[in-house]
Design an enzyme around this catalytic site. Sequence first.
Site, PDB file in Angstrom:
ATOM      1  CE  LYS A  37      -2.313   1.670   3.756  1.00 47.56           C
ATOM      2  NZ  LYS A  37      -2.116   3.137   3.795  1.00 47.56           N
ATOM      3  CG  ASP A  64      -4.720   4.571   1.600  1.00 48.00           C
ATOM      4  OD1 ASP A  64      -5.855   5.020   1.395  1.00 48.00           O
ATOM      5  OD2 ASP A  64      -4.232   4.432   2.739  1.00 48.00           O
ATOM      6  CE  LYS A  66      -7.671   6.817   4.027  1.00 45.46           C
ATOM      7  NZ  LYS A  66      -6.218   6.546   3.960  1.00 45.46           N
ATOM      8  CG  ASP A  69     -11.963  17.516  -5.984  1.00 48.90           C
ATOM      9  OD1 ASP A  69     -12.840  18.331  -6.348  1.00 48.90           O
ATOM     10  OD2 ASP A  69     -10.781  17.832  -5.789  1.00 48.90           O
ATOM     11  CB  THR A 123     -10.519   4.266  12.410  1.00 52.94           C
ATOM     12  OG1 THR A 123      -9.289   4.512  11.759  1.00 52.94           O
ATOM     13  CG2 THR A 123     -11.209   3.105  11.775  1.00 52.94           C
ATOM     14  NE  ARG A 214       2.399   2.259  13.020  1.00 52.81           N
ATOM     15  CZ  ARG A 214       1.546   3.024  13.690  1.00 52.81           C
ATOM     16  NH1 ARG A 214       1.992   3.982  14.479  1.00 52.81           N
ATOM     17  NH2 ARG A 214       0.246   2.850  13.562  1.00 52.81           N
TER      18      ARG A 214
END
Length: 236
Positions: A37, A64, A66, A69, A123, A214
């Site tokens: 990603k 990614d 997002k 518009d 989130t 991570r």
Amino acid sequence: MFNATREPRIVVALDYADPTEALTLVGRLDPRQCRLKIGKELFTRGGPDLVRHVVASGFDVFLDLKFHDIPNTVAQAVKAAAELGVWMVNVHALGGRKMLQAARAALDELPKPPLLIAVTVLTSLDEVELREVGLIGSVEDNVSRLAGLAQQCGLDGVVCSAWEARSLRARFGPRFQLVTPGIRPGGADLNDQKRSMTPADALRAGADYLVIGRPITQAADPSRMLRTLADDIAAH
Ligand code: C5P
């Protein structure tokens, strides 16, 4: 025992500020074992050339960015992303029906379109912040409504918490792709993730793809950590 499937479920989040560091990790990973990603920070620094390079290395790439518009702009943006050869792109469901339909229509013109995924509610937002921007109701209600809108507009699925996967899977059926971040091996550092789940539990809950950053990128041996996580999946 690690079993490299034809359909890797793990999507490693290349959350690096430095494209060179990102490419060093890419060189240590195997495209048969994971997808990758690329998000806003790395894309803004590394640009389309970096994406092309990772795609040319044999990886399925989730770009990614997002997009959110007006419909025409998002339609052109997802098309531009598809032209880079990526496997998955995403847009905000809050962009509304016309924007989602325009993105779908733009990709439907292509011979081999990437998966088109919606972000429902970030989130990081809680019910209080949602109300502040005019979205009444619980986070769950908003996620469910926006996922429903995404499905009606022909999107392939949504990004969601693994904790939402079971109810979304029950409501939207087996073909709706659920992409879940916040995945942690048992006992691992949660970092800033609040509601994490192990890879095996997330798949059991109905997730299709597990976005993991991570725990892999900051491991002493990232490819070994990837194998450990894949073992967790294979064992369940
Ligand atoms: O390092 P970690 O495994 O927490 O990385 C998770 C990745 O998934 C990051 O790239 C993060 O931006 C992304 N993500 C998330 N939660 C969301 C949506 C995306 O953690 N709701």
